[in-house]
Design a protein around this motif. Structure first.
Motif, short mmCIF file in Angstrom:
data_model
loop_
_atom_site.label_atom_id
_atom_site.label_comp_id
_atom_site.label_asym_id
_atom_site.label_seq_id
_atom_site.Cartn_x
_atom_site.Cartn_y
_atom_site.Cartn_z
N SER A 101 37.18 -74.01 -24.26
CA SER A 101 36.50 -75.15 -23.65
C SER A 101 35.12 -74.71 -23.17
O SER A 101 34.93 -73.57 -22.76
CB SER A 101 37.31 -75.68 -22.47
N LYS A 102 34.16 -75.62 -23.23
CA LYS A 102 32.77 -75.26 -22.94
C LYS A 102 32.25 -75.92 -21.66
O LYS A 102 31.04 -76.03 -21.47
CB LYS A 102 31.87 -75.67 -24.12
N ASN A 103 33.14 -76.34 -20.79
CA ASN A 103 32.76 -77.11 -19.60
C ASN A 103 32.22 -76.22 -18.48
O ASN A 103 32.80 -76.09 -17.42
CB ASN A 103 33.96 -77.93 -19.09
N SER A 104 31.07 -75.61 -18.72
CA SER A 104 30.45 -74.74 -17.73
C SER A 104 29.38 -75.47 -16.93
O SER A 104 28.47 -76.07 -17.50
CB SER A 104 29.83 -73.51 -18.40
N ALA A 105 29.48 -75.35 -15.61
CA ALA A 105 28.47 -75.94 -14.73
C ALA A 105 27.16 -75.14 -14.74
O ALA A 105 26.15 -75.60 -14.20
CB ALA A 105 29.00 -76.03 -13.31
N PHE A 106 27.17 -73.97 -15.38
CA PHE A 106 25.99 -73.10 -15.36
C PHE A 106 25.17 -73.16 -16.64
O PHE A 106 24.18 -72.44 -16.78
CB PHE A 106 26.41 -71.65 -15.08
N LEU A 107 25.56 -73.99 -17.58
CA LEU A 107 24.80 -74.10 -18.83
C LEU A 107 23.34 -74.46 -18.54
O LEU A 107 23.05 -75.37 -17.78
CB LEU A 107 25.42 -75.15 -19.74
N GLY A 108 22.42 -73.72 -19.16
CA GLY A 108 21.00 -73.98 -19.00
C GLY A 108 20.37 -73.28 -17.82
O GLY A 108 19.14 -73.29 -17.68
N MET A 109 21.17 -72.64 -16.96
CA MET A 109 20.63 -71.95 -15.80
C MET A 109 20.17 -70.54 -16.16
O MET A 109 20.73 -69.91 -17.06
CB MET A 109 21.66 -71.87 -14.67
N THR A 110 19.18 -70.05 -15.45
CA THR A 110 18.74 -68.67 -15.62
C THR A 110 19.59 -67.77 -14.73
O THR A 110 19.62 -67.95 -13.50
CB THR A 110 17.26 -68.50 -15.25
N PHE A 160 29.12 -62.96 -13.02
CA PHE A 160 28.26 -61.87 -12.56
C PHE A 160 26.80 -62.32 -12.48
O PHE A 160 26.11 -62.11 -11.48
CB PHE A 160 28.40 -60.68 -13.50
N GLY A 161 26.34 -62.99 -13.52
CA GLY A 161 24.95 -63.44 -13.55
C GLY A 161 24.63 -64.45 -12.47
O GLY A 161 23.53 -64.46 -11.91
N ALA A 162 25.60 -65.33 -12.14
CA ALA A 162 25.38 -66.32 -11.09
C ALA A 162 25.37 -65.67 -9.72
O ALA A 162 24.53 -66.00 -8.86
CB ALA A 162 26.46 -67.40 -11.16
N LEU A 163 26.29 -64.75 -9.48
CA LEU A 163 26.33 -64.06 -8.19
C LEU A 163 25.03 -63.33 -7.91
O LEU A 163 24.54 -63.31 -6.77
CB LEU A 163 27.49 -63.06 -8.16
N GLN A 164 24.47 -62.74 -8.95
CA GLN A 164 23.26 -61.94 -8.76
C GLN A 164 22.01 -62.78 -8.51
O GLN A 164 20.97 -62.24 -8.17
CB GLN A 164 23.04 -61.01 -9.96
N THR A 165 22.13 -64.10 -8.65
CA THR A 165 21.01 -64.95 -8.23
C THR A 165 20.97 -65.09 -6.71
O THR A 165 19.99 -65.60 -6.16
CB THR A 165 21.11 -66.35 -8.87
N ILE A 166 22.04 -64.65 -6.04
CA ILE A 166 22.13 -64.75 -4.58
C ILE A 166 22.15 -63.37 -3.92
O ILE A 166 21.47 -63.14 -2.92
CB ILE A 166 23.42 -65.49 -4.16
N PHE A 167 22.95 -62.46 -4.48
CA PHE A 167 23.21 -61.18 -3.83
C PHE A 167 22.63 -60.01 -4.63
O PHE A 167 22.34 -60.14 -5.82
CB PHE A 167 24.72 -60.96 -3.67
N SER A 168 22.52 -58.86 -3.97
CA SER A 168 22.15 -57.63 -4.65
C SER A 168 23.27 -57.20 -5.58
O SER A 168 24.41 -57.69 -5.49
CB SER A 168 21.90 -56.52 -3.62
#
Length: 417
Positions: free
Chosen positions: A391-400, A333-341
């Protein structure tokens, strides 16, 4: 389960209460009343949360949990807990396990492990036995057991005749066939997108051509068989054009895109961090823009997290030898909202249900309570403390990211972080 949700803004374009801030009374798992203000004489559990927004429950068409066989990566129990805390009331489980889910008994097993959970699990059966691309699996039997589609997870079907037969056979019982978009003889041993960065970093390239050739082939087969096809996780601009043209011909085709392929590009590979080793690989900014346009105009039917937990032993090694995959439920959800409303993000997270025969429920009085709860305006830096997966293999770690999920109300249960 009884509860009273206080001061929630409804985000559901199919609801009469869309964009209204209301109280929602839930009794015995159903929405009993929606009004500006509802009293609580029966002392039901009250849910009051900061900037609370509510939508119909979210659906993810591609998740892997590992069980059976790879429980060190993720179990079905913890995977469904993760999905619930990430706002998903339904997920489609890939046959990405050992043994592969390719029989009536296997479908029954995973469904039994998911009983009495807040998040509903919909199993996807393997398309071929053991996902070895040689013989079709027991498609009709798995359909009768509850499989909603058939897919050899991230394994291309090299034999076009086998896909032709699968499309023809599955059409007898309205089965949905999925084909991974990669021509393996073109992709070879490529580990990242074949482009400037792969050359600069000295990493083996997997060209966009590999995806596009496979999609072109599959669409020809679909047109010939008049079957029903889903193409998961497309990643290139030309792929969008191919599917747009196919839909113009009224072919029965749908497709999805992984959220990380919308947000991230192969520029992230500079540090050789294997969290960014995914399949299909991260492509270019031009591809990201085309994929976003495809979602906006409806060419791409849905987004997926393509959630794929990988244990540390298979990720913290040399880039060439690390396994492909990233987890994505917690960050979706947080990643999508960096692009869309917010409205568009919710729409994307609820699309795909009809295609995969998943129950839909709008927010209205008398409807089953199938709700995702969230705050769309909270900005935060995504960290390991936000990860529930084993597992902690997230490509979004550290991103706002933008937007915090509170949890769900579904299947007569409440799950909140």
């Amino acid at each position: 389960m009884n509860a009273l949700i206080k001061s929630a803004t409804i985000v559901d374009s199919k609801s009469d209460f869309h964009n209204e801030t209301v109280d929602i009374l839930i009794e015995k798992g159903r929405i009993a009343k929606i009004s500006k203000r509802i009293s609580n004489p029966n002392n039901y559990r009250e849910i009051k949360l900061d900037n609370l927004h509510v939508s119909q429950g979210w659906f993810d068409s591609s998740v892997s949990f590992g069980e059976p066989g790879f429980e060190e990566r993720e179990t079905i129990d913890n995977g469904l807990k993760t999905a619930a805390q990430s706002g998903f009331t339904a997920v489609a489980l890939n046959a990405n396990s050992n043994p592969v889910i390719d029989s009536y008994a296997d479908i029954t097993f995973v469904k039994s492990k998911a009983q009495n959970k807040a998040t509903s699990l919909y199993p996807i059966g393997a398309l071929t036995k053991a996902s070895n691309s040689e013989d079709l699996a027991e498609l009709f039997d798995m359909k009768n057991a509850g499989a909603i589609a058939f897919y050899d997870y991230q394994k291309p079907l090299d034999n076009p005749n086998l896909l032709k037969i699968a499309l023809q056979y599955a059409s007898n019982f309205d089965g949905l066939v999925c084909s991974f978009p990669q021509e393996s003889r073109i992709s070879g041993t490529g580990v990242v997108n074949e482009h400037i960065n792969s050359t600069r970093l000295g990493l083996k390239g997997n060209p966009a051509l590999a995806e596009e050739l496979q999609i072109a082939r599959d669409l020809f087969l679909l047109e010939y068989t008049e079957g029903k096809l889903h193409i998961p996780t497309i990643s290139t601009a030309a792929s969008v054009e191919l599917i747009r043209a196919a839909k113009g011909k009224k072919l029965d085709v749908s497709c999805s895109v992984a959220i990380h392929n919308l947000v991230l590009t192969d520029d992230y590979l500079d540090g050789f961090d294997t969290r960014y080793k995914v399949l299909p690989p991260l492509r270019t900014q031009k591809d990201c823009e085309a994929l976003i346009d495809g979602l906006k105009d409806g060419t791409i039917d849905m987004v997926t997290t393509d959630h794929n937990p990988i244990d540390i032993e298979d990720k913290k090694i040399e880039f060439d030898y690390a396994k492909f995959g990233t987890i994505g439920l917690e960050s979706a959800f947080g990643a999508l909202q960096t692009i869309f409303s917010t409205k568009k993000s919710i729409s994307l997270l609820t699309q795909g249900k009809q295609r995969f025969s998943v129950n839909e429920s709008t927010i209205s009085e008398g409807a089953i309570a199938d709700l995702s709860l969230f705050n769309p305006d909270a900005d935060y830096q995504f960290s390991k403390s936000d990860i529930t997966s084993r597992s902690k293999n997230s490509a979004f770690l550290g991103m706002t990211l933008k937007g915090k999920v509170y949890g769900i109300i579904a299947n007569n249960k409440i799950v909140l972080k």
